[in-house]
Design a protein around this motif. Structure first.
Motif, PDB file in Angstrom:
ATOM      1  N   ARG A   1       0.847  -1.189   0.000  1.00 60.88           N
ATOM      2  CA  ARG A   1       0.000   0.000   0.000  1.00 60.88           C
ATOM      3  C   ARG A   1       0.881   1.237   0.000  1.00 60.88           C
ATOM      4  O   ARG A   1       2.062   1.197   0.346  1.00 60.88           O
ATOM      5  CB  ARG A   1      -0.925   0.030   1.210  1.00 60.88           C
ATOM      6  CG  ARG A   1      -0.195   0.044   2.558  1.00 60.88           C
ATOM      7  CD  ARG A   1      -1.161   0.286   3.687  1.00 60.88           C
ATOM      8  NE  ARG A   1      -0.496   0.318   4.988  1.00 60.88           N
ATOM      9  CZ  ARG A   1      -1.023   0.852   6.073  1.00 60.88           C
ATOM     10  NH1 ARG A   1      -2.224   1.393   6.026  1.00 60.88           N
ATOM     11  NH2 ARG A   1      -0.368   0.841   7.222  1.00 60.88           N
ATOM     12  N   SER A   2       0.300   2.359  -0.404  1.00 62.76           N
ATOM     13  CA  SER A   2       0.974   3.656  -0.387  1.00 62.76           C
ATOM     14  C   SER A   2       0.265   4.553   0.618  1.00 62.76           C
ATOM     15  O   SER A   2      -0.965   4.695   0.572  1.00 62.76           O
ATOM     16  CB  SER A   2       0.950   4.304  -1.783  1.00 62.76           C
ATOM     17  OG  SER A   2       1.693   3.522  -2.702  1.00 62.76           O
ATOM     18  N   ILE A   3       1.041   5.152   1.516  1.00 65.87           N
ATOM     19  CA  ILE A   3       0.481   6.016   2.559  1.00 65.87           C
ATOM     20  C   ILE A   3       0.865   7.458   2.246  1.00 65.87           C
ATOM     21  O   ILE A   3       2.044   7.760   2.034  1.00 65.87           O
ATOM     22  CB  ILE A   3       1.016   5.623   3.950  1.00 65.87           C
ATOM     23  CG1 ILE A   3       0.839   4.127   4.194  1.00 65.87           C
ATOM     24  CG2 ILE A   3       0.344   6.436   5.043  1.00 65.87           C
ATOM     25  CD1 ILE A   3       1.452   3.633   5.490  1.00 65.87           C
ATOM     26  N   PRO A   4      -0.084   8.393   2.203  1.00 66.10           N
ATOM     27  CA  PRO A   4       0.244   9.804   1.913  1.00 66.10           C
ATOM     28  C   PRO A   4       1.164  10.409   2.976  1.00 66.10           C
ATOM     29  O   PRO A   4       1.187   9.975   4.133  1.00 66.10           O
ATOM     30  CB  PRO A   4      -1.128  10.487   1.910  1.00 66.10           C
ATOM     31  CG  PRO A   4      -2.117   9.393   1.727  1.00 66.10           C
ATOM     32  CD  PRO A   4      -1.519   8.176   2.359  1.00 66.10           C
ATOM     33  N   GLY A   5       1.907  11.425   2.560  1.00 66.17           N
ATOM     34  CA  GLY A   5       2.907  12.033   3.426  1.00 66.17           C
ATOM     35  C   GLY A   5       2.351  12.642   4.690  1.00 66.17           C
ATOM     36  O   GLY A   5       2.966  12.538   5.766  1.00 66.17           O
ATOM     37  N   ASN A   6       1.196  13.319   4.609  1.00 65.73           N
ATOM     38  CA  ASN A   6       0.626  13.935   5.806  1.00 65.73           C
ATOM     39  C   ASN A   6       0.272  12.891   6.858  1.00 65.73           C
ATOM     40  O   ASN A   6       0.389  13.147   8.059  1.00 65.73           O
ATOM     41  CB  ASN A   6      -0.629  14.732   5.430  1.00 65.73           C
ATOM     42  CG  ASN A   6      -0.302  16.052   4.763  1.00 65.73           C
ATOM     43  OD1 ASN A   6       0.076  17.009   5.419  1.00 65.73           O
ATOM     44  ND2 ASN A   6      -0.417  16.093   3.438  1.00 65.73           N
ATOM     45  N   THR A   7      -0.142  11.720   6.423  1.00 61.54           N
ATOM     46  CA  THR A   7      -0.469  10.648   7.361  1.00 61.54           C
ATOM     47  C   THR A   7       0.797  10.049   7.966  1.00 61.54           C
ATOM     48  O   THR A   7       0.863   9.768   9.166  1.00 61.54           O
ATOM     49  CB  THR A   7      -1.271   9.547   6.644  1.00 61.54           C
ATOM     50  OG1 THR A   7      -2.424  10.129   6.031  1.00 61.54           O
ATOM     51  CG2 THR A   7      -1.700   8.469   7.619  1.00 61.54           C
ATOM     52  N   VAL A   8       1.832   9.871   7.134  1.00 61.84           N
ATOM     53  CA  VAL A   8       3.086   9.277   7.603  1.00 61.84           C
ATOM     54  C   VAL A   8       3.741  10.167   8.651  1.00 61.84           C
ATOM     55  O   VAL A   8       4.280   9.687   9.656  1.00 61.84           O
ATOM     56  CB  VAL A   8       4.046   9.050   6.415  1.00 61.84           C
ATOM     57  CG1 VAL A   8       5.400   8.547   6.905  1.00 61.84           C
ATOM     58  CG2 VAL A   8       3.443   8.070   5.433  1.00 61.84           C
ATOM     59  N   ALA A   9       3.692  11.482   8.441  1.00 60.49           N
ATOM     60  CA  ALA A   9       4.417  12.411   9.308  1.00 60.49           C
ATOM     61  C   ALA A   9       3.864  12.459  10.727  1.00 60.49           C
ATOM     62  O   ALA A   9       4.576  12.880  11.645  1.00 60.49           O
ATOM     63  CB  ALA A   9       4.395  13.814   8.700  1.00 60.49           C
ATOM     64  N   VAL A  10       2.622  12.040  10.925  1.00 55.92           N
ATOM     65  CA  VAL A  10       2.031  12.110  12.265  1.00 55.92           C
ATOM     66  C   VAL A  10       1.986  10.748  12.944  1.00 55.92           C
ATOM     67  O   VAL A  10       1.523  10.646  14.080  1.00 55.92           O
ATOM     68  CB  VAL A  10       0.602  12.705  12.205  1.00 55.92           C
ATOM     69  CG1 VAL A  10       0.649  14.130  11.701  1.00 55.92           C
ATOM     70  CG2 VAL A  10      -0.319  11.854  11.343  1.00 55.92           C
ATOM     71  N   GLN A  11       2.473   9.711  12.286  1.00 63.49           N
ATOM     72  CA  GLN A  11       2.469   8.388  12.909  1.00 63.49           C
ATOM     73  C   GLN A  11       3.667   8.266  13.842  1.00 63.49           C
ATOM     74  O   GLN A  11       4.815   8.459  13.428  1.00 63.49           O
ATOM     75  CB  GLN A  11       2.505   7.289  11.840  1.00 63.49           C
ATOM     76  CG  GLN A  11       1.194   7.173  11.070  1.00 63.49           C
ATOM     77  CD  GLN A  11       1.176   5.968  10.143  1.00 63.49           C
ATOM     78  OE1 GLN A  11       2.218   5.446   9.787  1.00 63.49           O
ATOM     79  NE2 GLN A  11      -0.019   5.533   9.758  1.00 63.49           N
ATOM     80  N   ALA A  12       3.388   7.917  15.087  1.00 60.29           N
ATOM     81  CA  ALA A  12       4.438   7.891  16.106  1.00 60.29           C
ATOM     82  C   ALA A  12       5.435   6.762  15.892  1.00 60.29           C
ATOM     83  O   ALA A  12       6.563   6.839  16.371  1.00 60.29           O
ATOM     84  CB  ALA A  12       3.802   7.765  17.494  1.00 60.29           C
TER      85      ALA A  12
END
Length: 459
Positions: A160-171
């Motif tokens: 899967r591909s995860i958008p950057g805004n979502t990746v940046a907030v994942q702890a």
């Protein structure tokens, strides 16, 4: 405690002693040698209450050490050292705003990273596909500029591909610091996950091709050089890919390579698609590449250049000269062996980066403290601040002489000056020598003790 009192009274400690009845009132309390001497020393209550190990530092003062019984590994020890000793110094002097964002647990636990840089169509995405033996989600390959974003290729349970805004907030991901580059960059960043045995040990960072002309500087909506520098600090290996037909290092590519300053030991140069030219042309191409790199990389040492063709096609040699397929195979094996060593060196690299950060934070604290000291108490603060900004080189030299610091550890003057213009120097805090001493003790005692106690967790 009663057993200790009985033992100190001369009784032999055994199972029969436990059955013997004694008058508790006749027993003397246990004696601890050295306790009275320790309590007679006037120490900070925080040190007495929060530490089970107290050690005299080189300055003759007592410093707090992390008890090793609470540490499970080298990485865990670095986390605790950062939270207790380094992070307070960084927060006080705004190190995260000037130099690098604060570290999180995911930064310590992250897998080793390999970043690929180069102009468009030099084979960066194909190189990753060659190592994985398959493409990753969202990969595009073609002769035109196809990769238009930064892609972190990581291990995952499904594709899967995860958008950057979502990746940046994942702890649980080490990309929280990218939020400082804003949504304009995060919209051009994504994480591609897939289940792969190689990705269980290494994360690949695929980058957009470096453009030429003004397009690089004006048509990107984010700071490409700043993002590259951020990833370079996190990476364990940086591969600069060149094409035999694209040897010219543009001003923009030169700026990107210059942003890798301080990470020279991580850089490897790859002359990709080398089987597309004959032996004579390859000799000339190699010489031209070394000449171009010599103007950009200001180091007296010769940079190692790997020659090969990293794709899924069999090596096709144009002529039957002395440098045939065997040369390419040996060069590719050398580079692949270098990649295989990355997980083993990850722990050493992490310690190395941690020590570099601690030294940089110390020098940053000295700079901020000197700026604060140079400011007047009452009038003329605006003029004094402008004078300090204009004479930063002199200020750096003064700090270097006063504290005997190496000049190579100081930040870039121009970048620091640009950042400093947005701050009120009068609001900076004075340096606390106790915090500096804590960082010095961490470098001199705590980290060597960690290395002697625990083995490399990546072996």
């Amino acid at each position: 405690m009663q057993l200790i009192s009985l033992a100190q009274a001369g009784h032999t400690v055994s199972s029969d002693l436990l059955k013997t009845e004694f008058n508790v009132e006749d027993l003397n309390p246990p004696v601890m040698d050295g306790l009275d001497d320790l309590l007679s020393v006037r120490m900070h209550p925080f040190i007495l209450a929060g530490s089970s190990q107290i050690e005299i530092s080189a300055s003759g003062k007592y410093s707090k050490n992390i008890p090793l019984k609470t540490v499970t590994s080298i990485v865990d020890g670095l986390k605790k050292l950062y939270i207790q000793k380094l992070k307070p110094l960084e927060s006080m002097h705004r190190f995260n705003e000037f130099v690098s964002p604060a570290l999180t647990n995911s930064d310590f636990d992250a897998k080793p990273m390999v970043m690929l840089l180069g102009q468009y169509s030099t084979g960066k995405t194909t190189f990753i596909k060659h190592l994985l033996r398959s493409g990753y989600p969202g990969a595009h390959i073609g002769p035109e500029p196809t990769t238009d974003r930064f892609v972190a290729v990581m291990n995952g349970t499904d594709e899967r591909s995860i958008p950057g805004n979502t990746v940046a907030v994942q702890a649980d991901m080490p990309f929280n610091g990218l939020t400082t580059f804003g949504s304009a960059f995060l919209s051009k960043f994504q994480c591609s996950q897939m289940a792969h045995p190689l990705l269980e040990h290494i994360t690949f960072i695929d980058t957009p091709g470096v453009l030429s002309g003004e397009k690089q500087r004006t048509q990107r909506s984010y700071d490409f050089t700043g993002v590259t520098s951020w990833f370079a600090a996190k990476s364990d290996l940086i591969l600069l890919l060149f094409d035999p037909h694209k040897l010219d290092i543009s001003d923009e590519f030169k700026r990107v390579i210059s942003s890798l300053r301080g990470h020279d030991d991580k850089i490897r140069v790859v002359l990709n698609k080398a089987d597309q030219v004959g032996t004579q042309q390859l000799m000339r191409v190699y010489g031209a590449l070394m000449w171009s790199l010599g103007k950009v990389l200001n180091t007296p040492e010769v940079m190692r250049v790997y020659i090969g063709s990293f794709n899924d096609k069999p090596i096709h040699v144009i002529d039957d000269g002395p440098m045939g397929a065997e040369l390419f195979e040996k060069e590719q094996d050398d580079l692949l062996n270098d990649l295989k060593e990355i997980p083993k060196r990850a722990c050493d690299r992490r310690i190395n980066e941690f020590v570099k950060r601690a030294r940089a934070a110390k020098i940053h604290a000295y700079i901020m403290n000197q700026l604060k000291k140079e400011m007047p108490s009452w009038y003329g603060k605006a003029k004094a601040q402008q004078r300090l900004i204009d004479n930063l080189e002199t200020l750096f030299e003064k700090i270097q002489r006063e504290h005997h610091l190496p000049p190579g550890d100081f930040p870039n003057v121009d970048s620091f000056r640009e950042t400093l213009k947005g701050y009120n120097v009068d609001k900076f805090e004075r340096m606390k020598s106790k915090m500096i001493q804590g960082v010095d003790d961490m470098l001199a005692y705590d980290i060597p003790k960690l290395l002697n106690t625990f083995r490399n967790p990546y072996e």
